[in-house]
Scaffold this motif. Structure first.
Motif, PDB file in Angstrom:
ATOM      1  N   ARG A 233       1.903   3.136  -0.180  1.00 20.32           N
ATOM      2  CA  ARG A 233       3.272   3.670  -0.172  1.00 20.32           C
ATOM      3  C   ARG A 233       4.030   3.210  -1.414  1.00 20.32           C
ATOM      4  NH1 ARG A 233       3.804   8.016   2.171  1.00 20.32           N
ATOM      5  NH2 ARG A 233       6.022   7.693   1.970  1.00 20.32           N
ATOM      6  N   ARG A 234       3.856   1.940  -1.796  1.00 21.37           N
ATOM      7  CA  ARG A 234       4.512   1.415  -2.995  1.00 21.37           C
ATOM      8  C   ARG A 234       4.011   2.151  -4.245  1.00 21.37           C
ATOM      9  NH1 ARG A 234       2.640  -3.720  -3.319  1.00 21.37           N
ATOM     10  NH2 ARG A 234       3.789  -4.230  -1.435  1.00 21.37           N
ATOM     11  N   HIS A 235       2.698   2.387  -4.308  1.00 23.42           N
ATOM     12  CA  HIS A 235       2.113   3.092  -5.444  1.00 23.42           C
ATOM     13  C   HIS A 235       2.625   4.531  -5.513  1.00 23.42           C
ATOM     14  CE1 HIS A 235      -0.771   3.782  -8.609  1.00 23.42           C
ATOM     15  NE2 HIS A 235      -1.304   4.803  -7.943  1.00 23.42           N
ATOM     16  N   ILE A 236       2.755   5.180  -4.362  1.00 27.10           N
ATOM     17  CA  ILE A 236       3.298   6.547  -4.327  1.00 27.10           C
ATOM     18  C   ILE A 236       4.731   6.565  -4.831  1.00 27.10           C
ATOM     19  CG2 ILE A 236       4.041   8.376  -2.737  1.00 27.10           C
ATOM     20  CD1 ILE A 236       1.468   7.776  -1.111  1.00 27.10           C
ATOM     21  N   ALA A 237       5.531   5.594  -4.443  1.00 22.07           N
ATOM     22  CA  ALA A 237       6.926   5.534  -4.911  1.00 22.07           C
ATOM     23  C   ALA A 237       6.983   5.342  -6.426  1.00 22.07           C
ATOM     24  CB  ALA A 237       7.664   4.397  -4.205  1.00 22.07           C
ATOM     25  N   GLU A 238       6.113   4.499  -6.966  1.00 21.43           N
ATOM     26  CA  GLU A 238       6.073   4.302  -8.421  1.00 21.43           C
ATOM     27  C   GLU A 238       5.677   5.590  -9.138  1.00 21.43           C
ATOM     28  OE1 GLU A 238       3.342   1.104  -8.991  1.00 21.43           O
ATOM     29  OE2 GLU A 238       4.747  -0.417  -8.266  1.00 21.43           O
ATOM     30  N   LEU A 239       4.693   6.301  -8.593  1.00 20.97           N
ATOM     31  CA  LEU A 239       4.264   7.560  -9.200  1.00 20.97           C
ATOM     32  C   LEU A 239       5.356   8.625  -9.134  1.00 20.97           C
ATOM     33  CD1 LEU A 239       0.552   7.802  -7.997  1.00 20.97           C
ATOM     34  CD2 LEU A 239       1.390   7.265 -10.293  1.00 20.97           C
ATOM     35  N   GLU A 240       6.104   8.659  -8.049  1.00 18.30           N
ATOM     36  CA  GLU A 240       7.207   9.613  -7.951  1.00 18.30           C
ATOM     37  C   GLU A 240       8.291   9.302  -8.968  1.00 18.30           C
ATOM     38  OE1 GLU A 240       8.320   9.424  -3.851  1.00 18.30           O
ATOM     39  OE2 GLU A 240       6.832  10.935  -3.247  1.00 18.30           O
ATOM     40  N   ALA A 241       8.577   8.011  -9.178  1.00 17.43           N
ATOM     41  CA  ALA A 241       9.561   7.628 -10.194  1.00 17.43           C
ATOM     42  C   ALA A 241       9.071   8.017 -11.586  1.00 17.43           C
ATOM     43  CB  ALA A 241       9.839   6.129 -10.124  1.00 17.43           C
ATOM     44  N   GLN A 242       7.776   7.797 -11.851  1.00 17.11           N
ATOM     45  CA  GLN A 242       7.209   8.176 -13.144  1.00 17.11           C
ATOM     46  C   GLN A 242       7.253   9.690 -13.322  1.00 17.11           C
ATOM     47  OE1 GLN A 242       3.137   7.012 -13.647  1.00 17.11           O
ATOM     48  NE2 GLN A 242       3.066   7.672 -15.775  1.00 17.11           N
TER      49      GLN A 242
ATOM     50  N   PRO B  97      -5.836  -2.600   7.037  1.00 12.94           N
ATOM     51  CA  PRO B  97      -5.325  -1.229   6.879  1.00 12.94           C
ATOM     52  C   PRO B  97      -3.810  -1.169   6.717  1.00 12.94           C
ATOM     53  CG  PRO B  97      -6.905  -1.294   8.664  1.00 12.94           C
ATOM     54  CD  PRO B  97      -6.660  -2.701   8.249  1.00 12.94           C
ATOM     55  N   VAL B  98      -3.079  -2.020   7.407  1.00 21.04           N
ATOM     56  CA  VAL B  98      -1.619  -2.023   7.265  1.00 21.04           C
ATOM     57  C   VAL B  98      -1.233  -2.467   5.863  1.00 21.04           C
ATOM     58  CG1 VAL B  98       0.502  -3.144   8.054  1.00 21.04           C
ATOM     59  CG2 VAL B  98      -1.143  -2.284   9.717  1.00 21.04           C
ATOM     60  N   ARG B  99      -1.928  -3.484   5.358  1.00 18.65           N
ATOM     61  CA  ARG B  99      -1.643  -3.952   3.994  1.00 18.65           C
ATOM     62  C   ARG B  99      -1.953  -2.848   2.986  1.00 18.65           C
ATOM     63  NH1 ARG B  99      -4.943  -8.595   1.035  1.00 18.65           N
ATOM     64  NH2 ARG B  99      -6.515  -7.127   1.710  1.00 18.65           N
ATOM     65  N   GLU B 100      -3.057  -2.154   3.136  1.00 16.69           N
ATOM     66  CA  GLU B 100      -3.412  -1.047   2.246  1.00 16.69           C
ATOM     67  C   GLU B 100      -2.392   0.096   2.353  1.00 16.69           C
ATOM     68  OE1 GLU B 100      -5.859  -0.545  -0.103  1.00 16.69           O
ATOM     69  OE2 GLU B 100      -6.031  -2.724   0.123  1.00 16.69           O
ATOM     70  N   TYR B 101      -1.930   0.375   3.562  1.00 11.07           N
ATOM     71  CA  TYR B 101      -0.929   1.423   3.757  1.00 11.07           C
ATOM     72  C   TYR B 101       0.348   1.090   2.995  1.00 11.07           C
ATOM     73  CZ  TYR B 101       2.545   4.335   6.072  1.00 11.07           C
ATOM     74  OH  TYR B 101       3.555   5.207   6.318  1.00 11.07           O
ATOM     75  N   ILE B 102       0.805  -0.145   3.120  1.00  7.31           N
ATOM     76  CA  ILE B 102       2.028  -0.568   2.420  1.00  7.31           C
ATOM     77  C   ILE B 102       1.818  -0.507   0.911  1.00  7.31           C
ATOM     78  CG2 ILE B 102       3.563  -2.539   2.003  1.00  7.31           C
ATOM     79  CD1 ILE B 102       3.108  -3.274   4.985  1.00  7.31           C
ATOM     80  N   SER B 103       0.655  -0.947   0.433  1.00  6.62           N
ATOM     81  CA  SER B 103       0.349  -0.899  -0.991  1.00  6.62           C
ATOM     82  C   SER B 103       0.322   0.541  -1.501  1.00  6.62           C
ATOM     83  CB  SER B 103      -0.999  -1.580  -1.243  1.00  6.62           C
ATOM     84  OG  SER B 103      -1.388  -1.418  -2.582  1.00  6.62           O
TER      85      SER B 103
END
Length: 138
Positions: free
Chosen positions: A36-45, A28-34
């Motif tokens: 969060r990274r995906h959310i940051a990429e989507l916000e940049a897009q 779950p921690v690994r999925e949470y970090i993944s």
């Protein structure tokens, strides 16, 4: 006195429980970090798309302006309205008058001389232009 073992049953059970908890939390921690990274990429897009949308809205506003349309038609299509005097200079863009004069001085041979030289070269079978200073004796 009896020597006590270093690893008791309770300590072993505690170690197993701690390892189980750590292993159950790792995914779950690994999925949470993944995520969060995906959310940051989507916000940049999203910010890039928003900037592009604003640029297109600005261009749409500019294109709807009749003065911009008239100016663009005059520049690109050389349109001349009624009662206006328009001039078009037949020179490649970016080439100044000095460059044209320098090019004319660098190539003083007239067009017909160049044509005659290419005809002579074709007669000789060389397929190349004859040197400028050389004249054929035909």
């Amino acid at each position: 006195m009896a020597k006590r073992p270093q690893l008791t049953g309770r300590a072993a059970i505690l170690a197993v429980v701690v390892c189980a908890i750590a292993m159950s939390l790792a995914y779950p921690v690994r999925e949470y970090i993944s995520n969060r990274r995906h959310i940051a990429e989507l916000e940049a897009q999203k910010s890039r798309v928003e900037a592009e949308r604003q640029a297109l809205a600005e261009e749409a506003r500019r294109v709807s302006d009749p003065n911009w349309t008239k100016r663009t038609v005059k520049e690109r299509l050389h349109y001349c309205g009624q009662g206006e005097k328009c001039y078009v200079i037949a020179r490649p863009p970016g080439q100044s008058t000095q460059k044209v004069a320098a090019q004319q001085q660098a190539d003083p041979a007239p067009w017909y001389q160049k044509l005659w030289e290419t005809i002579e070269a074709a007669d000789n079978g060389t397929g190349q232009k004859a040197p400028t200073g050389e004249k054929s004796g035909k």
